[in-house]
Design a protein around this motif. Structure first.
Motif, PDB file in Angstrom:
ATOM      1  N   GLU A  33      64.530  55.000  24.469  1.00  0.00           N
ATOM      2  CA  GLU A  33      65.694  55.721  25.007  1.00  0.00           C
ATOM      3  C   GLU A  33      66.853  55.734  24.018  1.00  0.00           C
ATOM      4  OE1 GLU A  33      64.965  54.386  29.682  1.00  0.00           O
ATOM      5  OE2 GLU A  33      66.667  53.556  28.576  1.00  0.00           O
ATOM      6  N   VAL A  34      67.618  56.843  24.080  1.00  0.00           N
ATOM      7  CA  VAL A  34      68.875  56.899  23.323  1.00  0.00           C
ATOM      8  C   VAL A  34      70.010  57.098  24.322  1.00  0.00           C
ATOM      9  CG1 VAL A  34      70.242  58.187  21.649  1.00  0.00           C
ATOM     10  CG2 VAL A  34      67.802  57.806  21.231  1.00  0.00           C
ATOM     11  N   HIS A  35      70.904  56.106  24.344  1.00  0.00           N
ATOM     12  CA  HIS A  35      72.066  56.177  25.228  1.00  0.00           C
ATOM     13  C   HIS A  35      73.314  56.425  24.396  1.00  0.00           C
ATOM     14  CE1 HIS A  35      70.251  54.279  28.967  1.00  0.00           C
ATOM     15  NE2 HIS A  35      69.318  54.054  28.065  1.00  0.00           N
ATOM     16  N   ALA A  36      74.040  57.458  24.749  1.00  0.00           N
ATOM     17  CA  ALA A  36      75.302  57.706  24.054  1.00  0.00           C
ATOM     18  C   ALA A  36      76.436  57.116  24.883  1.00  0.00           C
ATOM     19  CB  ALA A  36      75.514  59.194  23.860  1.00  0.00           C
ATOM     20  N   ILE A  37      77.312  56.381  24.206  1.00  0.00           N
ATOM     21  CA  ILE A  37      78.507  55.846  24.868  1.00  0.00           C
ATOM     22  C   ILE A  37      79.700  56.613  24.305  1.00  0.00           C
ATOM     23  CG2 ILE A  37      79.903  53.798  25.345  1.00  0.00           C
ATOM     24  CD1 ILE A  37      77.105  53.311  26.290  1.00  0.00           C
ATOM     25  N   MET A  38      80.370  57.352  25.145  1.00  0.00           N
ATOM     26  CA  MET A  38      81.520  58.124  24.691  1.00  0.00           C
ATOM     27  C   MET A  38      82.773  57.614  25.380  1.00  0.00           C
ATOM     28  SD  MET A  38      79.881  61.934  24.661  1.00  0.00           S
ATOM     29  CE  MET A  38      81.199  62.573  23.631  1.00  0.00           C
ATOM     30  N   GLY A  39      83.883  57.844  24.741  1.00  0.00           N
ATOM     31  CA  GLY A  39      85.119  57.409  25.375  1.00  0.00           C
ATOM     32  C   GLY A  39      86.263  57.490  24.411  1.00  0.00           C
ATOM     33  N   ASN A  41      89.685  56.453  22.192  1.00  0.00           N
ATOM     34  CA  ASN A  41      89.977  55.278  21.355  1.00  0.00           C
ATOM     35  C   ASN A  41      90.581  54.170  22.203  1.00  0.00           C
ATOM     36  OD1 ASN A  41      89.117  56.395  18.935  1.00  0.00           O
ATOM     37  ND2 ASN A  41      91.083  57.435  18.622  1.00  0.00           N
ATOM     38  N   GLY A  42      90.280  52.928  21.813  1.00  0.00           N
ATOM     39  CA  GLY A  42      90.912  51.780  22.462  1.00  0.00           C
ATOM     40  C   GLY A  42      90.336  51.459  23.825  1.00  0.00           C
ATOM     41  N   THR A  43      89.145  51.961  24.087  1.00  0.00           N
ATOM     42  CA  THR A  43      88.573  51.712  25.393  1.00  0.00           C
ATOM     43  C   THR A  43      87.564  50.569  25.380  1.00  0.00           C
ATOM     44  OG1 THR A  43      87.836  52.930  27.336  1.00  0.00           O
ATOM     45  CG2 THR A  43      86.610  53.310  25.318  1.00  0.00           C
ATOM     46  N   GLY A  44      87.326  50.009  24.182  1.00  0.00           N
ATOM     47  CA  GLY A  44      86.478  48.815  24.084  1.00  0.00           C
ATOM     48  C   GLY A  44      85.076  49.075  23.571  1.00  0.00           C
ATOM     49  N   LYS A  45      84.816  50.259  22.999  1.00  0.00           N
ATOM     50  CA  LYS A  45      83.456  50.595  22.546  1.00  0.00           C
ATOM     51  C   LYS A  45      83.008  49.706  21.374  1.00  0.00           C
ATOM     52  CE  LYS A  45      84.119  55.003  21.558  1.00  0.00           C
ATOM     53  NZ  LYS A  45      85.563  55.252  21.735  1.00  0.00           N
ATOM     54  N   SER A  46      83.885  49.596  20.369  1.00  0.00           N
ATOM     55  CA  SER A  46      83.523  48.783  19.201  1.00  0.00           C
ATOM     56  C   SER A  46      83.459  47.303  19.562  1.00  0.00           C
ATOM     57  CB  SER A  46      84.535  48.979  18.079  1.00  0.00           C
ATOM     58  OG  SER A  46      84.345  50.243  17.500  1.00  0.00           O
ATOM     59  N   THR A  47      84.400  46.876  20.395  1.00  0.00           N
ATOM     60  CA  THR A  47      84.411  45.483  20.857  1.00  0.00           C
ATOM     61  C   THR A  47      83.078  45.135  21.530  1.00  0.00           C
ATOM     62  OG1 THR A  47      86.794  45.536  21.202  1.00  0.00           O
ATOM     63  CG2 THR A  47      85.566  43.849  22.413  1.00  0.00           C
ATOM     64  N   LEU A  48      82.612  46.063  22.339  1.00  0.00           N
ATOM     65  CA  LEU A  48      81.348  45.859  23.044  1.00  0.00           C
ATOM     66  C   LEU A  48      80.201  45.603  22.061  1.00  0.00           C
ATOM     67  CD1 LEU A  48      79.657  46.147  25.741  1.00  0.00           C
ATOM     68  CD2 LEU A  48      79.341  48.547  25.067  1.00  0.00           C
ATOM     69  N   SER A  49      80.083  46.468  21.054  1.00  0.00           N
ATOM     70  CA  SER A  49      78.953  46.335  20.133  1.00  0.00           C
ATOM     71  C   SER A  49      79.056  45.068  19.292  1.00  0.00           C
ATOM     72  CB  SER A  49      78.845  47.579  19.251  1.00  0.00           C
ATOM     73  OG  SER A  49      80.004  47.725  18.468  1.00  0.00           O
ATOM     74  N   HIS A 220      77.013  58.108  28.669  1.00  0.00           N
ATOM     75  CA  HIS A 220      77.885  57.306  29.527  1.00  0.00           C
ATOM     76  C   HIS A 220      79.309  57.434  29.018  1.00  0.00           C
ATOM     77  CE1 HIS A 220      74.163  55.383  30.902  1.00  0.00           C
ATOM     78  NE2 HIS A 220      73.849  55.284  29.619  1.00  0.00           N
ATOM     79  N   VAL A 221      80.221  57.574  29.944  1.00  0.00           N
ATOM     80  CA  VAL A 221      81.621  57.640  29.543  1.00  0.00           C
ATOM     81  C   VAL A 221      82.236  56.273  29.787  1.00  0.00           C
ATOM     82  CG1 VAL A 221      83.845  58.756  29.897  1.00  0.00           C
ATOM     83  CG2 VAL A 221      81.733  60.067  30.149  1.00  0.00           C
ATOM     84  N   MET A 222      82.818  55.727  28.724  1.00  0.00           N
ATOM     85  CA  MET A 222      83.441  54.418  28.841  1.00  0.00           C
ATOM     86  C   MET A 222      84.951  54.612  28.886  1.00  0.00           C
ATOM     87  SD  MET A 222      82.672  51.134  26.461  1.00  0.00           S
ATOM     88  CE  MET A 222      83.488  49.565  26.709  1.00  0.00           C
ATOM     89  N   TYR A 223      85.566  53.940  29.816  1.00  0.00           N
ATOM     90  CA  TYR A 223      87.016  54.020  29.932  1.00  0.00           C
ATOM     91  C   TYR A 223      87.536  52.690  30.440  1.00  0.00           C
ATOM     92  CZ  TYR A 223      91.679  55.691  31.022  1.00  0.00           C
ATOM     93  OH  TYR A 223      93.031  55.828  31.063  1.00  0.00           O
ATOM     94  N   ASP A 224      88.574  52.195  29.775  1.00  0.00           N
ATOM     95  CA  ASP A 224      89.192  50.928  30.164  1.00  0.00           C
ATOM     96  C   ASP A 224      88.164  49.801  30.329  1.00  0.00           C
ATOM     97  OD1 ASP A 224      91.360  49.302  30.685  1.00  0.00           O
ATOM     98  OD2 ASP A 224      91.311  49.688  32.847  1.00  0.00           O
ATOM     99  N   GLY A 225      87.242  49.713  29.351  1.00  0.00           N
ATOM    100  CA  GLY A 225      86.374  48.546  29.294  1.00  0.00           C
ATOM    101  C   GLY A 225      85.108  48.596  30.117  1.00  0.00           C
ATOM    102  N   ASP A 245      90.913  63.456  29.331  1.00  0.00           N
ATOM    103  CA  ASP A 245      91.880  63.427  30.432  1.00  0.00           C
ATOM    104  C   ASP A 245      91.216  63.771  31.768  1.00  0.00           C
ATOM    105  OD1 ASP A 245      93.974  62.573  28.997  1.00  0.00           O
ATOM    106  OD2 ASP A 245      94.801  64.578  28.587  1.00  0.00           O
ATOM    107  N   TRP A 246      90.174  64.587  31.639  1.00  0.00           N
ATOM    108  CA  TRP A 246      89.426  64.976  32.834  1.00  0.00           C
ATOM    109  C   TRP A 246      88.869  63.727  33.544  1.00  0.00           C
ATOM    110  CZ3 TRP A 246      83.746  64.975  32.312  1.00  0.00           C
ATOM    111  CH2 TRP A 246      83.090  65.285  33.508  1.00  0.00           C
ATOM    112  N   VAL A 247      88.316  62.806  32.732  1.00  0.00           N
ATOM    113  CA  VAL A 247      87.755  61.578  33.302  1.00  0.00           C
ATOM    114  C   VAL A 247      88.867  60.725  33.902  1.00  0.00           C
ATOM    115  CG1 VAL A 247      86.365  59.535  32.826  1.00  0.00           C
ATOM    116  CG2 VAL A 247      85.955  61.626  31.535  1.00  0.00           C
ATOM    117  N   LYS A 248      89.950  60.638  33.135  1.00  0.00           N
ATOM    118  CA  LYS A 248      91.095  59.841  33.601  1.00  0.00           C
ATOM    119  C   LYS A 248      91.582  60.346  34.960  1.00  0.00           C
ATOM    120  CE  LYS A 248      93.143  58.982  29.184  1.00  0.00           C
ATOM    121  NZ  LYS A 248      94.331  59.177  28.361  1.00  0.00           N
ATOM    122  N   ASN A 249      91.793  61.678  35.004  1.00  0.00           N
ATOM    123  CA  ASN A 249      92.311  62.262  36.241  1.00  0.00           C
ATOM    124  C   ASN A 249      91.360  62.051  37.406  1.00  0.00           C
ATOM    125  OD1 ASN A 249      94.527  63.130  34.858  1.00  0.00           O
ATOM    126  ND2 ASN A 249      93.657  65.156  34.404  1.00  0.00           N
TER     127      ASN A 249
END
Lengths: 254, 480
Positions: A33-39, A41-49, A220-225, A245-249
């Motif tokens: 499987e290939v999972h894309a994590i999008m989100g 900046n500053g939402t914790g993507k790099s921290t996660l990896s 997957h959309v990552m937002y706020d961790g 912003d769409w996800v945020k809203n």
């Protein structure tokens, strides 16, 4: 088949453990499987990896990461690597004076049983075939690891290492950043060529454009961790069209 | 008399997983029957004893006695050097030991226990290659020496210094003590008083010695100082490469090693002198090395210092003739309890002379490395060039490095460049390498090897392999 399970993961900087960055991230990746994590900046993507790979700057405050049901959190970063985990760095380190060929050789040697000697002929044969696959010039591997490399060369070097070390799970952190479109294509082709039932990929990206070339099975959309929305590749297009912003809203109204 | 040093040979159980090398390799000792032993302490009698055992000519005894007086008169150079020098107890050192053997011509004649020692130096494949042409020193006297036919056929003299004094006094006397006078420093005076062993090489005009001449030697007795004296003369237009390497067994009490090496490169000649050393960490290694390069001549020192308690060594070149060239390439690694005080001296004494110094040091744990460089270009000369580069790598937060470059340039037609850097292996680098599967120690080793890689490449192949092994061994236990 193998699985990488990230279970309700909470991560903070080691020096400030009371300020969480990743806040309850859960995801299971299977080989093939290939999972894309999008989100944004500053939402914790790099921290996660980095936390999954065991970077000492990050502390996992709760949750677990398991490969085939076995927690890897007590393992040293190199043990995790040898267990099949590969992190393609967003900003790879320079290692002055150490050629790519020698570095990879040491990494391959480290995976052999104690007392077992690396077959040098076989090693170079494999290295050259992987380089051909990735359209990398033979001279490239005599250069010092990442020293004086352009952004594109650094990423290509990461992909070459990944191809040689044949991980079970690859965490690719913004592999597309800093690449022009030609370099992006080459990197994407390389990843696509490695794709198969022996490899699971977590592809972290800010932009949809990489996903034109590496089509993910899941987005997957990552937002706020944490993951706030999951779907197939159409989700990436939707994100591209509507913006984060769409996800945020949506989160606010939900 | 039988002086049995009773340390048992170390067992073979400790194996280095990284390099597949026996870690106890520098840790063994075999019983040796010393037929000649000057006892401990240094007096006029000691010097007379050494000279008589060696059946030396009266001028040599006189030279030795004068040197002894110079040694006694000179103060310790502790006004600039480390106070650790004061811990050397000269009364407890043995100044001469010999098996009373004549240097051997063939490998078959070498006693088995000595062969065993060479075997345990961990360089078997290389042995085979150099056995034919090597002058290997076992304690004060060469236990084995075999001048390869081809070298002798070219008219090259390659023997130990004792033999050279007997057989080639006219050449020896002409150059001996001329590059480094007895009174150069306290330890060159000490060496001049009690020297024994070391190599003598004379290369006739125009002869290019095809293979490097090598000497392996070891210290193999407790409290035993080794004072070899090497003199290499390359006559006009000739070329020679000399290599010395040492691994010493580890002992509990201090050992003094104080060599003097003099090189003379006559017009258009080239000398390359390569050293790889791995002294036990109780050894005081206080060495004076200098060469004189005449017109269009070239002298290059390639020097690697690992181990010892204190090493003080500043290979130098006096650029005496026009267009002469001097080069010092040096690597130093200081581990816990070790101080590598190394550097280079370049004395420009003719027009259009060029000197290059590249020094890299690594400090591990509480190890301390010091670079001292002296470059001197006087006002009356024209067109001299010097390029100095010294880089230090610190491994741990308590590691130490100091740099003392002294460059004096007068006149306005010279070009001088000096670069220095201090760096540390970063946590990010180590993590990157660990992520590829290397252990923290392997990652550190690789980073260190990378740091010195451009210099290691200048060593002959087999030395660079050995050097990499030595660095790997030294880096073990430096992390975590």
């Amino acid at each position: 088949m193998h699985t990488l399970e990230i279970r309700d993961l909470h991560v903070a900087l080691t020096e400030s453990p009371d300020k969480p960055i990743v806040k309850g991230f859960s995801l299971t990746i299977k080989t093939g499987e290939v999972h894309a994590i999008m989100g944004p900046n500053g939402t914790g993507k790099s921290t996660l990896s980095k936390a999954i790979a065991g970077h000492p700057d990050y502390a996992i405050t709760s949750g677990d990461v398991l490969i085939d049901g076995k927690s890897i959190l007590e393992m040293e970063p190199d043990e995790r690597a040898r267990a099949g985990l590969f992190l393609a760095f967003q900003y790879p380190s320079e290692i002055p004076g150490v050629s790519i060929a020698n570095f990879l050789r040491a990494a391959v040697q480290a995976r052999l049983a104690e007392g077992e000697e690396l077959d040098a002929t076989g090693y170079y044969k494999k290295l050259y075939s992987k380089m051909d696959l990735l359209k990398i010039d033979r001279k490239f591997t005599s250069r010092s690891v990442n020293e004086g490399f352009s952004g594109g060369e650094k990423k290509r070097c990461e992909i070459l290492q990944m191809a040689m070390l044949e991980p079970t799970f690859a965490l690719m952190d913004e592999t597309d950043s800093g690449l022009d479109i030609d370099a992006l294509k080459i990197v994407a082709e390389g990843v696509s060529a490695m794709r198969g039932d022996k490899l699971g990929v977590m592809l972290i990206t800010h932009y949809q454009r990489l996903l034109d070339h590496i089509v993910p099975d899941f987005v997957h959309v990552m937002y706020d961790g944490r993951i706030v929305k999951s779907g197939d590749k159409s989700l990436a297009f939707e994100l591209e069209a509507k913006g984060y912003d769409w996800v945020k809203n949506e989160l606010v109204t939900a | 008399m039988a002086d049995t040093d009773t340390l048992p040979p170390a067992d073979d159980t400790a194996v280095n997983p990284v390099g597949g090398i026996d870690q106890a390799v520098g840790n063994f000792q075999y019983d040796v029957n010393y037929e000649f032993d000057a006892g401990t302490g240094l007096t006029e009698d000691t010097v007379r004893y050494i000279s008589s055992v060696k059946k030396e000519a009266p001028w040599i005894l006189e030279f030795r006695l004068k040197a002894l007086q110079t040694f006694l008169d000179k103060p310790m150079p502790t006004h600039w050097a480390t106070k650790d020098l004061e811990n050397i107890d000269f009364s407890k050192i043995r100044y001469y030991l010999s098996q009373g053997q004549k240097p051997k011509r063939t490998w078959d004649e070498v006693p088995d226990d000595i062969k065993q020692t060479f075997e345990r130096l961990g360089i078997p494949e290389q042995e085979r290659k150099f056995l034919a042409g090597v002058e290997a020193q076992f304690d004060s006297e060469a236990a084995y020496s075999n001048i390869k036919d081809i070298v002798a056929k070219q008219g090259v003299i390659f023997c130990n210094s004792t033999e050279a004094l007997r057989e080639h006094p006219e050449i020896f006397k002409k150059f001996f003590g001329k590059v480094i006078p007895t009174g150069d420093n306290k330890f060159s005076a000490l060496n001049s008083a009690v020297f024994s062993g070391g190599s003598f090489i004379y290369v006739p005009p125009g002869v290019k010695v095809a293979q490097p001449l090598q000497a392996y030697f070891r210290i193999n007795a407790e409290n035993f100082g080794q004072f070899e004296r090497t003199l290499i003369i390359a006559d006009e237009g000739s070329e020679v490469v000399y290599m010395e390497g040492c691994t010493a067994p580890k002992f509990s009490t201090s050992t003094l090693h104080s060599a003097v090496v003099e090189l003379v490169a006559l017009k258009g000649a080239k000398i390359q002198y390569i050293t790889v050393q791995n002294w036990a960490n109780n050894v005081f290694n206080l060495v004076t090395k200098r060469g004189v390069a005449h017109e269009d001549a070239e002298i290059k020192w390639i020097d690697c210092n690992i181990g010892s308690r204190l090493t003080m060594k500043y290979p130098g070149v006096v650029l005496k003739g026009k267009r002469a060239r001097g080069e010092v390439i040096s690597i130093a690694l200081a581990n816990d309890g070790q101080h590598q005080d190394t550097g280079a001296k370049m004395i420009h004494a003719a027009d259009d002379t060029t000197s290059v110094i590249v020094a890299k040091s690594i400090s591990v744990g509480q190890g301390r490395s010091t670079y001292r460089g002296q470059v001197h270009i006087p006002k009356h000369l024209k067109g001299c060039k010097n390029n100095t580069e010294c880089d230090a790598l610190l491994i741990n937060t308590n590691s130490r490095t100091d740099t003392y470059p002294a460059i004096t340039v007068r006149g306005d037609t010279h070009a001088v460049q000096h670069e220095a850097s201090v760096s540390k292996v970063s946590e990010e680098q180590i993590f990157y390498m660990q992520q590829r599967g290397l252990t923290e120690a392997q990652a550190m080793s690789l980073a260190v090897n990378g740091f010195v890689n451009d210099l290691v490449r200048q060593f002959p192949m087999e030395y660079s392999v050995e050097l990499k092994r030595l660095i790997d061994l030294e880096m073990e236990g430096s992390v975590g």
